[in-house]
Design an enzyme around this catalytic site. Structure first.
Site, mmCIF file in Angstrom:
data_model
loop_
_atom_site.group_PDB
_atom_site.id
_atom_site.type_symbol
_atom_site.label_atom_id
_atom_site.label_comp_id
_atom_site.label_asym_id
_atom_site.label_seq_id
_atom_site.Cartn_x
_atom_site.Cartn_y
_atom_site.Cartn_z
ATOM 1 N N SER A 123 0.835 -1.197 0.000
ATOM 2 C CA SER A 123 0.000 0.000 0.000
ATOM 3 C C SER A 123 0.876 1.255 0.000
ATOM 4 O O SER A 123 1.600 1.489 -0.960
ATOM 5 C CB SER A 123 -0.961 -0.044 1.195
ATOM 6 O OG SER A 123 -1.922 0.969 1.117
ATOM 7 N N ASP A 138 -4.901 8.420 -0.499
ATOM 8 C CA ASP A 138 -5.039 8.874 0.878
ATOM 9 C C ASP A 138 -5.388 10.356 0.984
ATOM 10 O O ASP A 138 -5.083 11.147 0.098
ATOM 11 C CB ASP A 138 -3.743 8.618 1.650
ATOM 12 C CG ASP A 138 -3.357 7.154 1.651
ATOM 13 O OD1 ASP A 138 -4.268 6.306 1.516
ATOM 14 O OD2 ASP A 138 -2.161 6.854 1.766
ATOM 15 N N HIS A 160 -4.544 -0.504 -4.430
ATOM 16 C CA HIS A 160 -5.971 -0.716 -4.119
ATOM 17 C C HIS A 160 -6.871 -0.276 -5.275
ATOM 18 O O HIS A 160 -7.983 0.216 -5.054
ATOM 19 C CB HIS A 160 -6.384 0.053 -2.858
ATOM 20 C CG HIS A 160 -5.549 -0.222 -1.653
ATOM 21 N ND1 HIS A 160 -5.565 -1.434 -1.003
ATOM 22 C CD2 HIS A 160 -4.675 0.558 -0.961
ATOM 23 C CE1 HIS A 160 -4.742 -1.381 0.036
ATOM 24 N NE2 HIS A 160 -4.173 -0.194 0.070
#
Length: 234
Positions: A123, A138, A160
């Protein structure tokens, strides 16, 4: 020669923490049993560095590694320089990169990895291996001195990755967000990594691991699909 394992996330479907990564890591680190792994926990906003270190140690116990968080060092950089392997965990990419700058880790990590020290990250830990963090998912809850990252993989990474929109969601899709980035940065390449995927970087080649293809977007959202198990020059 660079040797990196960049993973989209710490879970896949209903698997427990880091479980789906264990076969990849067992092969990636086959020659490193008992060796020291410097772990960078800065992305873990909702847990302490101690808690994050413990979680990773427990999840990777079967690999027989000596995992030490960089916060254990008088200077965090010392742990990096003493390590046989470098690992960076997921969480908030802005917090991660900000503290990497604050503790002067970027040059140290870059030098170690370019000289052959294995690197693995998931990630946010995959994000910062790329050229910048401008394609993270994010929220910018803090502000690093620069968006420029390690540039060990000299392109953008979007972990993701999920295609399309969920029913009832009226915001931009991931493709639309990446299109915005490529309009402003038309010379860039963005590697969109769905859940359960990874890139194994060896020198100037990358191999796609996992259950899904990785998508490479370029100017005007031109798509180059990198098939599972394929190897390509990047």
């Amino acid at each position: 020669m660079k040797n990196m394992l960049l993973m989209s996330g710490s879970k896949y479907k209903d698997t427990a923490y880091l479980v789906h990564t264990l076969p990849w890591l067992a092969q990636f680190l086959a020659d490193y049993k008992g060796k020291k792994v410097a772990f960078v926990p800065y992305a873990g906003v909702r847990r302490s560095f101690d808690e994050y270190e413990t979680a990773v140690k427990n999840a990777l116990q079967s690999l027989e590694l000596e995992i030490v968080s960089v916060h254990r060092g008088k200077q965090h950089r010392d742990i990096i320089e003493q390590a046989d392997v470098i690992a960076i965990g997921g969480g908030n990419t802005f917090c991660l990169l900000k503290q990497m700058y604050e503790h002067d880790l970027l040059d140290a990590i870059r030098a170690k990895v370019n000289s052959g020290t294995p690197y693995f990250g998931w990630s946010a830990g995959a994000n910062v291996a790329g050229s910048s963090i401008m394609t993270t998912n994010d929220m910018p809850i803090t502000y690093p001195p620069s968006f420029n990252a390690l540039n060990l993989f000299p392109h953008q990474i979007n972990p993701h990755f999920i295609s399309g929109k969920m029913q009832g969601h009226n915001g931009e899709s991931r493709e639309e967000r990446l299109e915005e980035f490529l309009i402003v940065n038309p010379q860039s390449l963005v590697y969109a990594m769905p859940e359960g995927t990874a890139l194994h970087i060896q020198g100037e080649q990358a191999t796609v691991l996992g259950a899904q293809d990785i998508l490479c977007f370029s100017e005007k959202m031109q798509l180059d699909t990198k098939a599972v198990n394929s190897t390509f020059n990047y």
